[in-house]
Design a protein around this motif. Sequence first.
Motif, PDB file in Angstrom:
ATOM      1  N   CYS A  60     -46.687 -30.085  44.241  1.00 42.20           N
ATOM      2  CA  CYS A  60     -45.898 -28.909  44.044  1.00 42.20           C
ATOM      3  C   CYS A  60     -44.557 -29.139  44.018  1.00 42.20           C
ATOM      4  O   CYS A  60     -43.831 -28.555  43.004  1.00 42.20           O
ATOM      5  CB  CYS A  60     -46.194 -27.842  45.460  1.00 42.20           C
ATOM      6  SG  CYS A  60     -47.712 -27.508  45.566  1.00 42.20           S
ATOM      7  N   GLY A  61     -43.823 -30.369  44.636  1.00 43.01           N
ATOM      8  CA  GLY A  61     -42.538 -30.530  44.470  1.00 43.01           C
ATOM      9  C   GLY A  61     -42.302 -31.159  42.959  1.00 43.01           C
ATOM     10  O   GLY A  61     -41.314 -30.595  42.191  1.00 43.01           O
ATOM     11  N   LEU A  62     -43.175 -31.807  42.482  1.00 43.15           N
ATOM     12  CA  LEU A  62     -43.011 -32.416  41.031  1.00 43.15           C
ATOM     13  C   LEU A  62     -43.135 -31.199  40.044  1.00 43.15           C
ATOM     14  O   LEU A  62     -42.160 -31.166  39.411  1.00 43.15           O
ATOM     15  CB  LEU A  62     -44.036 -33.160  41.018  1.00 43.15           C
ATOM     16  CG  LEU A  62     -44.147 -34.282  39.664  1.00 43.15           C
ATOM     17  CD1 LEU A  62     -44.535 -35.538  39.962  1.00 43.15           C
ATOM     18  CD2 LEU A  62     -44.614 -33.670  38.418  1.00 43.15           C
ATOM     19  N   GLN A  63     -43.826 -30.288  40.373  1.00 44.19           N
ATOM     20  CA  GLN A  63     -44.001 -29.077  39.498  1.00 44.19           C
ATOM     21  C   GLN A  63     -42.699 -28.219  39.369  1.00 44.19           C
ATOM     22  O   GLN A  63     -42.281 -27.818  38.482  1.00 44.19           O
ATOM     23  CB  GLN A  63     -45.269 -28.150  39.631  1.00 44.19           C
ATOM     24  CG  GLN A  63     -45.521 -27.045  38.987  1.00 44.19           C
ATOM     25  CD  GLN A  63     -45.835 -27.093  37.595  1.00 44.19           C
ATOM     26  OE1 GLN A  63     -46.109 -28.338  36.939  1.00 44.19           O
ATOM     27  NE2 GLN A  63     -45.177 -26.248  36.617  1.00 44.19           N
ATOM     28  N   ASN A  64     -42.425 -27.900  40.333  1.00 41.30           N
ATOM     29  CA  ASN A  64     -41.064 -27.201  40.825  1.00 41.30           C
ATOM     30  C   ASN A  64     -40.004 -27.666  40.372  1.00 41.30           C
ATOM     31  O   ASN A  64     -39.348 -27.030  39.374  1.00 41.30           O
ATOM     32  CB  ASN A  64     -41.066 -27.052  42.511  1.00 41.30           C
ATOM     33  CG  ASN A  64     -39.599 -26.002  42.578  1.00 41.30           C
ATOM     34  OD1 ASN A  64     -39.630 -24.958  42.082  1.00 41.30           O
ATOM     35  ND2 ASN A  64     -38.770 -26.657  43.420  1.00 41.30           N
ATOM     36  N   ALA A  65     -39.562 -28.932  40.381  1.00 42.21           N
ATOM     37  CA  ALA A  65     -38.358 -29.556  39.518  1.00 42.21           C
ATOM     38  C   ALA A  65     -38.632 -29.720  38.023  1.00 42.21           C
ATOM     39  O   ALA A  65     -37.857 -29.506  37.615  1.00 42.21           O
ATOM     40  CB  ALA A  65     -38.343 -31.010  40.302  1.00 42.21           C
ATOM     41  N   LEU A  66     -40.010 -30.014  37.693  1.00 44.19           N
ATOM     42  CA  LEU A  66     -40.225 -29.823  36.348  1.00 44.19           C
ATOM     43  C   LEU A  66     -39.898 -28.491  35.651  1.00 44.19           C
ATOM     44  O   LEU A  66     -39.246 -28.354  34.645  1.00 44.19           O
ATOM     45  CB  LEU A  66     -41.747 -30.490  36.134  1.00 44.19           C
ATOM     46  CG  LEU A  66     -42.032 -30.360  34.474  1.00 44.19           C
ATOM     47  CD1 LEU A  66     -41.457 -31.321  33.626  1.00 44.19           C
ATOM     48  CD2 LEU A  66     -43.624 -30.636  34.503  1.00 44.19           C
ATOM     49  N   ALA A  67     -40.617 -27.654  36.367  1.00 48.47           N
ATOM     50  CA  ALA A  67     -40.178 -26.236  35.711  1.00 48.47           C
ATOM     51  C   ALA A  67     -38.817 -25.855  35.754  1.00 48.47           C
ATOM     52  O   ALA A  67     -38.381 -25.120  34.916  1.00 48.47           O
ATOM     53  CB  ALA A  67     -41.214 -25.229  36.643  1.00 48.47           C
ATOM     54  N   THR A  68     -38.016 -26.012  36.747  1.00 50.16           N
ATOM     55  CA  THR A  68     -36.671 -25.652  37.005  1.00 50.16           C
ATOM     56  C   THR A  68     -35.939 -26.462  36.015  1.00 50.16           C
ATOM     57  O   THR A  68     -35.090 -25.855  35.280  1.00 50.16           O
ATOM     58  CB  THR A  68     -36.354 -26.069  38.304  1.00 50.16           C
ATOM     59  OG1 THR A  68     -36.829 -25.354  39.515  1.00 50.16           O
ATOM     60  CG2 THR A  68     -34.761 -25.673  38.514  1.00 50.16           C
ATOM     61  N   ASN A  69     -36.288 -27.756  35.681  1.00 53.40           N
ATOM     62  CA  ASN A  69     -35.393 -28.462  34.634  1.00 53.40           C
ATOM     63  C   ASN A  69     -35.980 -27.784  33.105  1.00 53.40           C
ATOM     64  O   ASN A  69     -34.982 -27.836  32.284  1.00 53.40           O
ATOM     65  CB  ASN A  69     -35.843 -30.065  34.811  1.00 53.40           C
ATOM     66  CG  ASN A  69     -34.993 -30.668  33.679  1.00 53.40           C
ATOM     67  OD1 ASN A  69     -35.111 -30.904  32.622  1.00 53.40           O
ATOM     68  ND2 ASN A  69     -34.218 -31.766  34.588  1.00 53.40           N
TER      69      ASN A  69
END
Length: 78
Positions: A60-69
């Motif tokens: 979830c953290g990886l996905q959150n940062a990926l989507a934000t970037n």
Amino acid sequence: IIISFMLGSALSGFLLSGGSLKLGRHYDTLLFMEGLLLLASAYLLKNTFVYGIVLTSAACGLQNALATNYSGAVIRTT
């Protein structure tokens, strides 16, 4: 769980350092890693291992940062 989320987000930030969407970055690598984390967490949770929650949190953290970037957002809404 919170530390796992932050580690997933930090990994994404490390591989995608910089501003917004650019070709040649590691988007595919991160999506593959996220898939592996989710598959491993599903296996662990199915077999009643609590560590599956930690892997899910990292995904979830990886996905959150990926989507934000990817979107170029300034504020994260998680």
